[in-house]
Motif scaffolding. Structure first.
Motif, PDB file in Angstrom:
ATOM      1  N   ILE A 150       0.851  -1.186   0.000  1.00 16.65           N
ATOM      2  CA  ILE A 150       0.000   0.000   0.000  1.00 16.65           C
ATOM      3  C   ILE A 150       0.886   1.234   0.000  1.00 16.65           C
ATOM      4  O   ILE A 150       1.796   1.355   0.837  1.00 16.65           O
ATOM      5  N   HIS A 151       0.629   2.139  -0.923  1.00 12.63           N
ATOM      6  CA  HIS A 151       1.362   3.396  -0.985  1.00 12.63           C
ATOM      7  C   HIS A 151       0.447   4.530  -0.527  1.00 12.63           C
ATOM      8  O   HIS A 151      -0.689   4.640  -1.002  1.00 12.63           O
ATOM      9  N   ILE A 152       0.950   5.356   0.369  1.00 16.34           N
ATOM     10  CA  ILE A 152       0.199   6.524   0.820  1.00 16.34           C
ATOM     11  C   ILE A 152       0.674   7.716   0.004  1.00 16.34           C
ATOM     12  O   ILE A 152       1.790   8.203   0.157  1.00 16.34           O
ATOM     13  N   SER A 153      -0.192   8.158  -0.874  1.00 14.74           N
ATOM     14  CA  SER A 153       0.110   9.286  -1.752  1.00 14.74           C
ATOM     15  C   SER A 153      -0.562  10.535  -1.166  1.00 14.74           C
ATOM     16  O   SER A 153      -0.493  10.754   0.041  1.00 14.74           O
ATOM     17  N   ALA A 178       2.810   1.466  -7.819  1.00 15.66           N
ATOM     18  CA  ALA A 178       1.873   0.450  -7.324  1.00 15.66           C
ATOM     19  C   ALA A 178       1.244  -0.324  -8.474  1.00 15.66           C
ATOM     20  O   ALA A 178       1.092  -1.555  -8.405  1.00 15.66           O
ATOM     21  N   LYS A 179       0.880   0.363  -9.549  1.00 13.03           N
ATOM     22  CA  LYS A 179       0.291  -0.325 -10.694  1.00 13.03           C
ATOM     23  C   LYS A 179       1.280  -1.289 -11.341  1.00 13.03           C
ATOM     24  O   LYS A 179       0.911  -2.407 -11.734  1.00 13.03           O
ATOM     25  N   ALA A 192      -1.267  -4.501  -4.935  1.00 10.03           N
ATOM     26  CA  ALA A 192      -0.598  -3.217  -4.687  1.00 10.03           C
ATOM     27  C   ALA A 192      -1.567  -2.104  -5.034  1.00 10.03           C
ATOM     28  O   ALA A 192      -2.107  -2.061  -6.146  1.00 10.03           O
ATOM     29  N   ASN A 193      -1.805  -1.222  -4.086  1.00 10.53           N
ATOM     30  CA  ASN A 193      -2.768  -0.146  -4.263  1.00 10.53           C
ATOM     31  C   ASN A 193      -2.245   1.145  -3.643  1.00 10.53           C
ATOM     32  O   ASN A 193      -1.266   1.136  -2.893  1.00 10.53           O
TER      33      ASN A 193
END
Length: 262
Positions: A150-153, A178-179, A192-193
């Motif tokens: 999980i990426h926190i953008s 992530a994509k 991955a999101n």
């Protein structure tokens, strides 16, 4: 079709037996994620760069919720330190199942005032650190045929603001990363999101967010949910992506109270 031998029996602890690493988790949103994972039954790894007392305090909160917690000071802009952090996690818990990239520098600089050194420092901290984390945990996730990245953008990666060219580039890049991971590792039951928090009720530096409190108070008046987001909101979204969103990957979740509906 994949099977999940670790699928928990207790619906109140859907992440029992899993281990979650959250970078930059000594305060604010990172703390909220750690506590949400702890409530869901996961072991948690609390990471910070310099403040041992801060990450120990968050770990104590997680332990009070019944979770096993490990604290690790590591500068995640340095690949060797990320490798060490993941190795310590696996040594302690036997796995690294969930990895949340949550660190970020937010300097406010006019484009022509950004030096090459400034640019590299922000890119390494905000974007490269997510690559280093994924690169370190993915072999472990492949072994277990299960993983969640999980990426926190942030909202400014998609609705860009001025004087943040380096930061907004990183935030947009996190979702592309992530994509790429989602496409390449989906066959191993790894998702991955990206989560893009909107206006959050957290402690912020007035130097980098001058007048933000008054501006956000006005913004809330026209937001559909009429409130700022909280660290708990972000934590719950992470838990959903970790255990509820089994068929969700490569996606971007705008967590903003409906701010961009109009």
């Amino acid at each position: 079709m994949t099977t999940d031998p670790m699928k928990p029996i207790d619906p109140l602890k859907p992440l029992a037996g899993r281990t979650a690493i959250v970078t930059g988790s000594g305060r604010n949103l990172g703390r909220g994620m750690i506590l949400a994972f702890a409530k869901a039954g996961a072991n948690v790894v609390v990471n910070g760069h310099r403040d041992q007392a801060a990450i120990e305090a968050v770990a104590d909160e997680a332990r009070a919720l019944g979770a096993e917690a490990l604290t690790i000071l590591a500068d995640v802009s340095q690949p060797d330190e990320v490798v060490r952090m993941v190795a310590e996690t696996v040594d302690r818990f036997g796995s690294a199942d969930i990895a949340v990239a949550n660190v970020g520098l937010r300097p406010r600089q006019a484009f022509l005032d950004i030096s090459v050194e400034d640019w590299r420092r922000v890119i390494e901290t905000n974007l490269s650190s997510a690559f280093y984390l994924a690169r370190a945990v993915l072999p472990e996730m492949k072994k277990r045929n299960w993983g969640r990245i999980i990426h926190i953008s942030g909202r400014d990666g998609f609705f860009t603001i001025s004087h943040r060219a380096h930061n907004v580039t990183c935030k947009a890049g996190l979702h592309s990363l992530a994509k790429a991971i989602a496409v390449e590792f989906g066959e191993f039951n790894i998702t991955a999101n990206t989560i893009a928090p909107g206006k959050m009720d957290t402690v912020r530096d007035e130097k980098h967010y001058p007048g933000y409190q008054a501006a956000w108070a006005e913004a809330v008046k026209v937001m559909p949910l009429r409130r700022l987001g909280t660290a708990e909101d972000v934590g719950e979204a992470c838990v959903y992506l970790a255990c509820g969103g089994e068929y969700v990957t490569g996606q971007l979740l705008h967590l903003n109270g409906g701010e961009f509906v109009f």
